[in-house]
Design a protein around this motif. Structure first.
Motif, PDB file in Angstrom:
ATOM      1  N   PHE A 524       0.813  -1.217   0.000  1.00 48.06           N
ATOM      2  CA  PHE A 524       0.000   0.000   0.000  1.00 48.06           C
ATOM      3  C   PHE A 524       0.846   1.265   0.000  1.00 48.06           C
ATOM      4  N   HIS A 525       2.131   1.144   0.331  1.00 45.09           N
ATOM      5  CA  HIS A 525       2.979   2.340   0.311  1.00 45.09           C
ATOM      6  C   HIS A 525       3.055   2.931  -1.094  1.00 45.09           C
ATOM      7  N   SER A 526       3.011   2.071  -2.096  1.00 47.39           N
ATOM      8  CA  SER A 526       3.022   2.569  -3.476  1.00 47.39           C
ATOM      9  C   SER A 526       1.619   2.592  -4.078  1.00 47.39           C
ATOM     10  N   PHE A 527       0.798   1.585  -3.751  1.00 45.37           N
ATOM     11  CA  PHE A 527      -0.551   1.485  -4.319  1.00 45.37           C
ATOM     12  C   PHE A 527      -1.400   2.705  -3.970  1.00 45.37           C
ATOM     13  N   SER A 528      -1.382   3.124  -2.700  1.00 46.31           N
ATOM     14  CA  SER A 528      -2.220   4.242  -2.267  1.00 46.31           C
ATOM     15  C   SER A 528      -1.822   5.539  -2.951  1.00 46.31           C
ATOM     16  N   LEU A 529      -0.533   5.694  -3.226  1.00 47.35           N
ATOM     17  CA  LEU A 529      -0.090   6.894  -3.943  1.00 47.35           C
ATOM     18  C   LEU A 529      -0.549   6.861  -5.396  1.00 47.35           C
ATOM     19  N   ARG A 530      -0.496   5.678  -5.994  1.00 52.98           N
ATOM     20  CA  ARG A 530      -0.939   5.571  -7.393  1.00 52.98           C
ATOM     21  C   ARG A 530      -2.418   5.868  -7.524  1.00 52.98           C
TER      22      ARG A 530
END
Length: 832
Positions: A524-530
């Motif tokens: 989620f560290h990258s998914f939520s930003l995307r």
């Protein structure tokens, strides 16, 4: 030195990278081998092959190959990056970060390495390093909004709200035009920035900003809620009132909105007339709603309460709402309201039973059945408990509606409160058979069977709703689906049976599930930003920081620590339950050896059966996959024998205990268990720290009282003096709990005198008396038997007394006879 590749092999190497990215692992291995046949020391190819092998589950071989790749090419950023990725897959984040940093020194401009480093820093909550990494990524690609947002989040979570807001504002200033309203990422960023301003305490500016940009946000409800909250906190009551009215028109069932409206109107808490008028207004606006009818019952009193609750109860009973009792049981905190409810519902029964007798009208019978059901729950509930009446009412409800699952469930619950786990499990199974397609009642039946220590029956029930073709069958699917409640109940059932291996197996499974939840945030560290879901991501990160204070973890950890304490005190239990652990019927040395040999033989028999089953399933297991398509391995230790054979149970217990003491420090049971572990490990300073913490929470706790006595006895009988610094800390802290001048017998008798009406406290004081004077045993047994005359003693407390009699090597016959007369329905006191 790196080994150069010719153009053809270079093309093959790029193909290996593509195969890895497309998860074409077998092709990737084959292509890598082609390159390595000609270039056996090409580090980058070896590294990529190692990475693919790791994804195929060959972690040991992958690490060996990755190390060889590093030896062949120490100056390649690819080999170091892959080395870091392998450590990341093994959850060794510290080593992974070291490898990434070395790779970055070799290739400072590499975006993928910088990104992977940043993700790990966030996972480890290294906010300082995360800010540095995100700053570098922003400088490399300033046109990407995600980089700005990520840097703002880094500053926000590190506590620098001003810098977080500044980053978001700077990006907004770089925008040439206004993003469309449909741009959800922009909408979330706007609300995120606004929440940062509000969090900093500048509500006036937060409201001004929200008024300015809120119309461009897609989350209309969030804007309305934030605006209403700001207006109320700024004491702009007329505007806040209008805001909360608008919210209630959207959702008249939200009690928070009613609270906000009441504050905005300035209605005092004790102005019941004005409050009732407000709620009546919303009942008229929303006649089918429940909240405006239910909430006034909390503050109304006397005749007003009686009239309101009468209307409410009749309305819900006529509808046959099963959750009625659950909805109003909070009112029972006030005895007067509880009595009014009881009188009203009993009145409905007497006035309607005459009409229903001989009547064929289903509506009257349904109302009467619902009323009996309500009374059964009423008399089951602890503040109004009367189990004979509960059973009487539920039987009448079942007679009117024999196929009702809820009524049968309540009958099972009544038997549970009687202390008869056997009958409770039987009745809950009968409830399950009324609706075999209902997963909830199936789970309840399994739970009651586990409470009755029927592990196999419970698993058989659960298997009706699991994917039994998966590796490990029903139990394997319950693990895969992370069914925490079942694994915990199963572990506790085995713990009660003193089957410590299986108990630890289940409890470790729950511990591992919490580890998985901790690791799951990584994606989620990258998914939520995307996706732009920033506010939800920040909430998730903060929730993860306190994950192990969750009640599910707390309960499991308590049981695991108790299991390890039992294993430390009775090492023979590692081979299975002994016929008797202690007591008058305790085993002599020859009998103990014989029982131990028998337990080992039984363990070997079960292991052989399981090994045969594994062999039979071997072919199927090779093809068995989980829901996500990942190949699952057969469990090599299905009975938990490896776990129970630990050489240091107390060290293993610390793995479960440490999060409890860190995150649930106000839980007295955590401190009590902490003392038990630390005292056995001879960590006297930490033991007295737990005693002090428990004393601050509840100085009259019965278990704490006994522990204080035990600790004084321990200090008085130390074989070697404590280290002077430790002794100073222990003495000064313990002096506050029990002064050195205080005689232990007087201290214990004073505690008994002050708490003579509580069975649990009396039991603790009698245990203390036994500890201080072994000759007091006859009087202690007599006093313990006398506790059964107390009208307030519970079945659970009486069961604890039986355990005390075992510890004292006492005859239990008299106690069991008297207890069975007091609780004839309970299965805990059945005479052999």
């Amino acid at each position: 030195m790196p080994q150069p590749l010719n153009p053809k092999d270079q093309s093959l190497f790029r193909q290996v990278v593509r195969n890895f990215e497309l998860k074409q692992y077998k092709k990737g291995i084959k292509t890598a081998d082609q390159v390595l046949r000609k270039n056996p020391k090409h580090g980058d190819t070896q590294a990529m092959k190692a990475l693919i092998m790791s994804n195929l589950g060959q972690s040991e071989e992958a690490f060996a190959l990755a190390k060889e790749a590093l030896r062949n090419d120490m100056k390649s950023h690819i080999t170091w990056h892959v080395y870091g990725l392998l450590y990341r897959q093994e959850k060794n984040y510290e080593e992974a970060i070291k490898a990434y940093r070395f790779a970055l020194r070799l290739e400072p401009e590499s975006g993928p390495i910088q990104r992977d480093l940043a993700l790990l820093q966030m996972q480890m909550r290294d906010y300082h390093g995360y800010i540095q990494s995100r700053t570098a990524m922003l400088q490399a690609r300033p046109g990407v909004r995600q980089n700005w947002t990520a840097l703002a989040i880094a500053h926000h979570l590190s506590g620098d709200l001003a810098e977080a807001e500044k980053v978001l504002t700077t990006f907004e200033d770089t925008l040439k035009g206004t993003p469309p309203v449909s741009d959800m990422e922009n909408s979330e960023a706007i609300l995120y920035k606004n929440s940062i301003i509000a969090e900093s305490g500048d509500l006036e500016r937060a409201l001004e900003n929200l008024e300015k940009v809120g119309y461009r946000c897609t989350d209309v409800l969030a804007v309305m809620e934030m605006r209403a909250d700001y207006l109320l906190r700024l004491d702009r009551k007329p505007e806040a009132e209008a805001a909360y009215v608008a919210l209630l028109e959207r959702n008249p069932e939200n009690s928070i909105y009613y609270n906000g409206l009441i504050q905005a109107k300035g209605i005092a808490e004790n102005d019941h007339k004005a409050l009732k008028s407000l709620y009546d207004e919303w009942v008229e606006k929303n006649p089918r709603g429940d909240a405006a009818r239910r909430i006034p019952l909390d503050f109304l009193e006397g005749e007003d309460f009686k009239q309101a609750v009468d209307v409410y109860l009749q309305r819900m009973l006529k509808k046959g709402v099963p959750s009625l009792f659950v909805n109003i049981k909070s009112l029972y905190e006030e005895p007067a309201k509880r009595d009014v409810v009881q009188a009203l519902v009993e009145g409905y029964v007497s006035s309607n039973s005459a009409q229903a007798n001989g009547s064929a009208e289903s509506k009257e019978n349904d109302f009467l059945a619902s009323t009996y059901y309500f009374l059964a729950q009423h008399y089951n509930y602890l503040p109004s408990r009367n189990l004979p009446k509960a059973m009487e009412n539920v039987e009448k409800a079942i007679e009117l509606s024999p196929k009702s699952v809820e009524y049968q469930l309540t009958k099972a619950r009544t038997w549970k409160h009687y202390g008869n786990t056997v009958k409770a499990a039987e009745e809950m199974e009968n409830a399950r058979l009324l609706d075999e397609k209902d997963r909830y009642i199936n789970s309840k039946a399994a739970k009651y069977q586990l409470r009755n220590n029927e592990n196999e029956k419970a698993l058989d029930n659960m298997s009706k709703f699991t994917r039994n073709e998966t590796v490990g069958g029903a139990m394997g699917d319950l693990h895969e689906m992370q069914c925490v409640w079942y694994l915990t109940e199963d572990g506790e059932a085995y713990l009660r049976q003193k089957k410590l291996a299986l108990a630890l197996k289940r409890l470790h499974a729950v511990y591992n599930i919490f580890d998985v939840w901790q690791e799951d945030q990584f994606d989620f560290h990258s998914f939520s930003l995307r996706k732009g879901m920033i506010r939800a991501y920040v909430d998730m990160a903060r929730w993860e920081d306190r994950l192990r204070e969750h009640p599910f973890y707390t309960r499991m950890a308590f049981s695991a620590v108790k299991a390890y304490l039992l294993l430390h005190d009775q090492p023979d239990l590692a081979y299975g339950p002994m016929p008797t652990a202690n007591g008058a019927e305790g085993l002599d040395e020859d009998e103990r050896k014989k029982a131990l040999k028998k337990a080992k033989k039984e363990q070997q028999r079960l292991e052989k059966i399981e090994a045969d089953k594994r062999e039979a399933r071997k072919a199927a297991a090779a093809n068995a996959k989980s829901i996500d398509g990942e190949v699952k391995k057969e469990d090599s230790d299905p009975f938990g024998n490896t776990l129970v054979q630990t050489k240091d149970p107390l060290k293993e217990a610390m793995k479960f205990l440490t999060p409890l003491l860190d995150l649930s420090s106000q839980n007295i049971e955590a401190q009590i268990l902490g003392f038990e572990v630390y005292s056995r490990r001879n960590k006297h300073a930490l033991a007295v720290k737990c005693l002090s913490a428990a004393h601050a929470i509840d100085p009259s706790n019965p278990t704490l009282h006994l522990q204080i006595l035990r600790f004084r006895k321990t200090l008085d009988t130390l074989s070697e003096p404590l280290d002077p610094k430790v002794a100073e800390v222990v003495t000064s802290e313990f002096e506050k709990l029990l002064p050195k001048s205080q005689k232990l017998e007087e201290f214990n008798e004073a505690f008994l005198s002050a708490n003579k009406n509580s069975a649990a406290h009396v039991q603790a004081a009698l245990s203390g008396r036994q500890l201080l004077n072994k000759d007091s045993k006859p009087q202690c047994e007599k006093d313990l038997l006398a506790t059964l005359d107390s009208p307030d003693i519970t079945v659970s407390e009486a069961t604890t007394a039986l355990e005390l009699l075992s510890l004292w090597d006492s005859d239990k016959t008299s106690y069991v006879q008297k207890a069975s007369q007091k609780w004839p329905e309970s299965s805990a006191f059945k005479l052999d």
